[in-house]
Scaffold this active site. Structure first.
Site, PDB file in Angstrom:
ATOM      1  N   ASP A  34      31.325  20.664  12.298  1.00  0.00           N
ATOM      2  CA  ASP A  34      30.536  20.005  13.340  1.00  0.00           C
ATOM      3  C   ASP A  34      29.180  20.684  13.414  1.00  0.00           C
ATOM      4  O   ASP A  34      29.052  21.885  13.162  1.00  0.00           O
ATOM      5  CB  ASP A  34      31.234  20.085  14.702  1.00  0.00           C
ATOM      6  CG  ASP A  34      30.761  18.972  15.640  1.00  0.00           C
ATOM      7  OD1 ASP A  34      31.568  18.087  15.977  1.00  0.00           O
ATOM      8  OD2 ASP A  34      29.563  18.981  16.015  1.00  0.00           O
ATOM      9  N   THR A  89      29.860   6.957  16.976  1.00  0.00           N
ATOM     10  CA  THR A  89      29.154   5.706  16.646  1.00  0.00           C
ATOM     11  C   THR A  89      28.728   5.080  17.980  1.00  0.00           C
ATOM     12  O   THR A  89      29.270   4.060  18.401  1.00  0.00           O
ATOM     13  CB  THR A  89      30.048   4.727  15.852  1.00  0.00           C
ATOM     14  OG1 THR A  89      31.332   4.632  16.518  1.00  0.00           O
ATOM     15  CG2 THR A  89      30.263   5.190  14.437  1.00  0.00           C
ATOM     16  N   PHE A 263      44.729 -23.798  16.157  1.00  0.00           N
ATOM     17  CA  PHE A 263      43.926 -24.897  16.715  1.00  0.00           C
ATOM     18  C   PHE A 263      43.808 -24.708  18.235  1.00  0.00           C
ATOM     19  O   PHE A 263      44.436 -23.818  18.814  1.00  0.00           O
ATOM     20  CB  PHE A 263      44.613 -26.220  16.373  1.00  0.00           C
ATOM     21  CG  PHE A 263      43.765 -27.439  16.583  1.00  0.00           C
ATOM     22  CD1 PHE A 263      42.410 -27.426  16.340  1.00  0.00           C
ATOM     23  CD2 PHE A 263      44.347 -28.623  17.011  1.00  0.00           C
ATOM     24  CE1 PHE A 263      41.641 -28.565  16.526  1.00  0.00           C
ATOM     25  CE2 PHE A 263      43.582 -29.763  17.192  1.00  0.00           C
ATOM     26  CZ  PHE A 263      42.228 -29.730  16.949  1.00  0.00           C
ATOM     27  N   CYS A 269      50.203 -29.036  30.616  1.00  0.00           N
ATOM     28  CA  CYS A 269      50.267 -27.936  31.592  1.00  0.00           C
ATOM     29  C   CYS A 269      49.113 -26.937  31.530  1.00  0.00           C
ATOM     30  O   CYS A 269      48.503 -26.655  32.555  1.00  0.00           O
ATOM     31  CB  CYS A 269      51.585 -27.189  31.440  1.00  0.00           C
ATOM     32  SG  CYS A 269      52.953 -28.189  32.003  1.00  0.00           S
TER      33      CYS A 269
HETATM   34  N1  LIG Z   1      37.154   9.104  22.115  1.00  0.00           N
HETATM   35  C1  LIG Z   1      38.121   8.227  21.929  1.00  0.00           C
HETATM   36  O1  LIG Z   1      39.032   8.049  22.767  1.00  0.00           O
HETATM   37  C2  LIG Z   1      38.162   7.422  20.670  1.00  0.00           C
HETATM   38  C3  LIG Z   1      39.334   6.775  20.300  1.00  0.00           C
HETATM   39  C4  LIG Z   1      39.364   6.067  19.116  1.00  0.00           C
HETATM   40  C5  LIG Z   1      38.239   5.984  18.317  1.00  0.00           C
HETATM   41  N2  LIG Z   1      37.090   6.610  18.708  1.00  0.00           N
HETATM   42  C6  LIG Z   1      35.935   6.514  17.811  1.00  0.00           C
HETATM   43  O2  LIG Z   1      35.904   7.718  17.043  1.00  0.00           O
HETATM   44  C7  LIG Z   1      34.556   8.129  16.810  1.00  0.00           C
HETATM   45  C8  LIG Z   1      34.344   9.527  17.374  1.00  0.00           C
HETATM   46  O3  LIG Z   1      34.552   9.488  18.764  1.00  0.00           O
HETATM   47  P1  LIG Z   1      34.551  10.808  19.643  1.00  0.00           P
HETATM   48  O4  LIG Z   1      34.882  10.394  21.039  1.00  0.00           O
HETATM   49  O5  LIG Z   1      35.399  11.839  18.981  1.00  0.00           O
HETATM   50  O6  LIG Z   1      33.005  11.234  19.528  1.00  0.00           O
HETATM   51  P2  LIG Z   1      32.324  12.591  20.008  1.00  0.00           P
HETATM   52  O7  LIG Z   1      30.933  12.268  20.351  1.00  0.00           O
HETATM   53  O8  LIG Z   1      33.203  13.274  21.028  1.00  0.00           O
HETATM   54  O9  LIG Z   1      32.353  13.494  18.697  1.00  0.00           O
HETATM   55  C9  LIG Z   1      31.544  13.264  17.590  1.00  0.00           C
HETATM   56  C10 LIG Z   1      31.236  14.621  16.983  1.00  0.00           C
HETATM   57  O10 LIG Z   1      30.617  14.426  15.728  1.00  0.00           O
HETATM   58  C11 LIG Z   1      29.669  15.476  15.564  1.00  0.00           C
HETATM   59  N3  LIG Z   1      28.740  15.096  14.496  1.00  0.00           N
HETATM   60  C12 LIG Z   1      27.843  14.092  14.484  1.00  0.00           C
HETATM   61  N4  LIG Z   1      27.214  14.045  13.294  1.00  0.00           N
HETATM   62  C13 LIG Z   1      27.720  15.035  12.525  1.00  0.00           C
HETATM   63  C14 LIG Z   1      27.506  15.501  11.214  1.00  0.00           C
HETATM   64  N5  LIG Z   1      26.605  14.911  10.400  1.00  0.00           N
HETATM   65  N6  LIG Z   1      28.209  16.539  10.752  1.00  0.00           N
HETATM   66  C15 LIG Z   1      29.109  17.148  11.540  1.00  0.00           C
HETATM   67  N7  LIG Z   1      29.377  16.758  12.803  1.00  0.00           N
HETATM   68  C16 LIG Z   1      28.699  15.706  13.292  1.00  0.00           C
HETATM   69  C17 LIG Z   1      29.040  15.624  16.931  1.00  0.00           C
HETATM   70  O11 LIG Z   1      28.395  16.872  17.092  1.00  0.00           O
HETATM   71  C18 LIG Z   1      30.283  15.476  17.826  1.00  0.00           C
HETATM   72  O12 LIG Z   1      30.894  16.705  18.108  1.00  0.00           O
HETATM   73  C19 LIG Z   1      33.692   7.049  17.447  1.00  0.00           C
HETATM   74  O13 LIG Z   1      33.366   6.100  16.468  1.00  0.00           O
HETATM   75  C20 LIG Z   1      34.589   6.442  18.494  1.00  0.00           C
HETATM   76  O14 LIG Z   1      34.226   5.104  18.801  1.00  0.00           O
HETATM   77  C21 LIG Z   1      37.034   7.336  19.850  1.00  0.00           C
END
Ligand SMILES: NC(=O)c1ccc[n+]([C@@H]2O[C@H](COP(=O)([O-])OP(=O)(O)OC[C@H]3O[C@@H](n4cnc5c(N)ncnc54)[C@H](O)[C@@H]3O)[C@@H](O)[C@H]2O)c1
Length: 444
Positions: A34, A89, A263, A269
């Site tokens: 990270d 994202t 469809f 109802c």
């Molecule tokens: N949070 C949820 O409950 C959940 C559930 C299912 C899916 N998701 C999806 O999973 C993905 C991540 O969600 P999240 O809640 O864990 O996000 P988050 O923001 O908590 O974590 C993302 C992490 O990625 C790190 N990061 C970004 N760019 C980086 C890079 N180039 N190299 C290394 N680290 C990098 C950031 O510093 C951050 O710690 C998203 O697409 C989200 O939609 C989230």
């Protein structure tokens, strides 16, 4: 299962940190990356970087056992078997998905691959756990790797819920892995073998789409329950009792029933009762946007179907199969097929219709009267046998599921078929199978 698969997890947020700690606890060697120094430091010190029940213990145990490590640098990626990308994202201002974290993560992985000592016997598997729109793996991730690089991209969406993320990992509601390379998706599925859960192995785009379909479904379920609850409150009914009882029906309510594209709905109802409910709510000054949108949504769906039929060449003879609001009934009330035919007639199309349950020489009572008195223009289009319409038509429009024998006859006719019954508005040759077993979602 392959013992001690080497896995890199990029992004140690809610999804990445839980994925990394849980996979390590299954015995894999996990290397987390990270850009956030705080998160990396916390994990190195055996602490969870945020609160999530059960996560702290897993991070502590697995860092102590040497199965989980973390770094701000992606240098060690070149040594791993599988990279799982879990970066954020977030929404852009216009609602679109922001892919800047994903693009950057992909370019960092690609930069490390040049450092691989020798070409691997197996490709590096890059699994995208971040939620991304269908096509992103093919159009954004895969092109990020130079041609000739041994990388296999898979989509592996995450379904965990914050607050129970660790439990959801060990007892997943759904395990989806999508990709074009069977060996790669099976390899990722193998990581979870100790959980004894069957993985759904699908195509890349299907895996990406399932995540959106699931989240939309959850949002619609919550909104539905809240709207029913709000209406119940207004009319002095216990909404919890209503919804709990509704959920006792596991045949039609909490089941796969009505959950296939098909469809438009119709019948005596659903439209009537939805209209009454929405009208009564409005009289109570209660706005129920989800329930109010069901009829317009159905009308829009019917319009898509009508447009698809009108797109057929104008001079062609169109044979519509199915007239009642669903198969195995002769009830024509609010049948979407009647509305379809009226549009085709209005546009001057050469059209005939066949329905095995509606033959003027055989039906009687209110349905016969309805045809003769209310829709005589449609009654005149009725053919009395399947053979007759197959003989006459240049194109078939299938609005109802037909019996197996009839489907064989349709297939044997080699006529092109528009399979509205499957929610498919593109014409297919009957040779390749005009329709699967999807049911018309028009119910009484
Ligand atoms: N949070 C949820 O409950 C959940 C559930 C299912 C899916 N998701 C999806 O999973 C993905 C991540 O969600 P999240 O809640 O864990 O996000 P988050 O923001 O908590 O974590 C993302 C992490 O990625 C790190 N990061 C970004 N760019 C980086 C890079 N180039 N190299 C290394 N680290 C990098 C950031 O510093 C951050 O710690 C998203 O697409 C989200 O939609 C989230």
């Amino acid at each position: 299962m392959e013992k001690q698969t080497h896995i890199a997890v990029i992004g140690l947020g809610y999804v990445g940190c839980v994925t990394a700690a849980c996979l390590a606890s299954l015995g894999h060697r996990v290397f987390g990356v990270d850009r956030d120094e705080h998160k990396v430091r916390e994990i190195r010190n055996g602490r969870a970087p945020f609160y999530e029940p059960g996560l702290e213990e897993l991070v502590r145990e697995n860092t102590a056992a040497g199965r989980l490590s973390a770094s701000t640098s992606a240098d060690a990626i070149g040594e791993t078997d599988i990279v799982l990308v879990c970066v954020g994202t977030p929404s852009e201002k216009n609602g679109n998905l922001g892919l800047h974290q994903l693009r950057r993560a992909v370019s960092e992985i690609a930069a490390q691959l040049g450092g691989r000592a020798k070409p691997l016997a197996k490709p590096l598997i890059v699994g995208i756990r971040s939620t991304v729109f269908p096509g992103t793996c093919e159009e954004v991730v895969a092109p990020g790797f130079a041609a000739g690089t041994a990388v296999s991209v898979v989509s592996h969406p995450e379904f965990l819920r914050e607050g129970s993320a660790v439990r959801d990992f060990f007892e997943p509601s759904l395990l989806v892995i999508g990709g074009a390379d069977r060996a790669s998706i099976e390899r990722v599925a193998g990581l979870y073998q100790p959980l004894g859960v069957k993985a759904s192995l699908v195509s890349l785009r299907t895996a990406e789409m399932i995540k959106y379909a699931s989240n939309s479904f959850h949002a619609v379920k919550i909104s539905f329950a809240n709207e029913i609850g709000a209406l119940c409150e207004e009319v002095g009914v216990d909404g919890h009792e209503v919804m709990a009882t509704l959920c006792e029906d596991v045949k039609l309510n909490i089941s796969p029933a009505y959950l296939k594209p098909g469809f438009a709905f119709g019948g005596s109802c659903l439209p009537k009762d939805l209209r009454a409910l929405v009208y009564r709510a409005a009289r109570l000054d209660l706005s129920l946007p989800l329930l109010e949108s069901a009829m317009p949504s159905n009308e829009r769906h019917l319009k898509r179907a009508i447009d698809a039929v009108l797109d057929l060449p104008a001079a062609q003879r169109i044979g519509v199969i199915g007239l009642a609001f669903k198969e195995d009934t002769d009830d024509l009330r609010e049948s979407p097929a009647v509305m379809l035919l009226e549009q085709l007639i209005g546009k001057g199309r050469d059209v005939k219709v066949f329905d095995p349950r509606i033959r003027l020489d055989a039906i009687y009572g209110s349905n016969r009267n309805f045809i003769v008195e209310t829709v005589p223009h449609i009654g005149r289009l009725l053919t009395s046998s399947l053979e007759q319409i197959l003989e006459w038509a240049d194109h078939l429009v299938l609005v109802q599921k037909q019996a197996a024998e009839a489907m064989e006859q349709i297939q044997a006719s080699r006529l092109p078929v528009l399979g509205l019954v499957n929610g498919s508005f593109r014409e297919a040759s009957a040779r390749s199978g005009p329709s699967g077993p999807a049911v018309l979602r028009a119910v009484n």
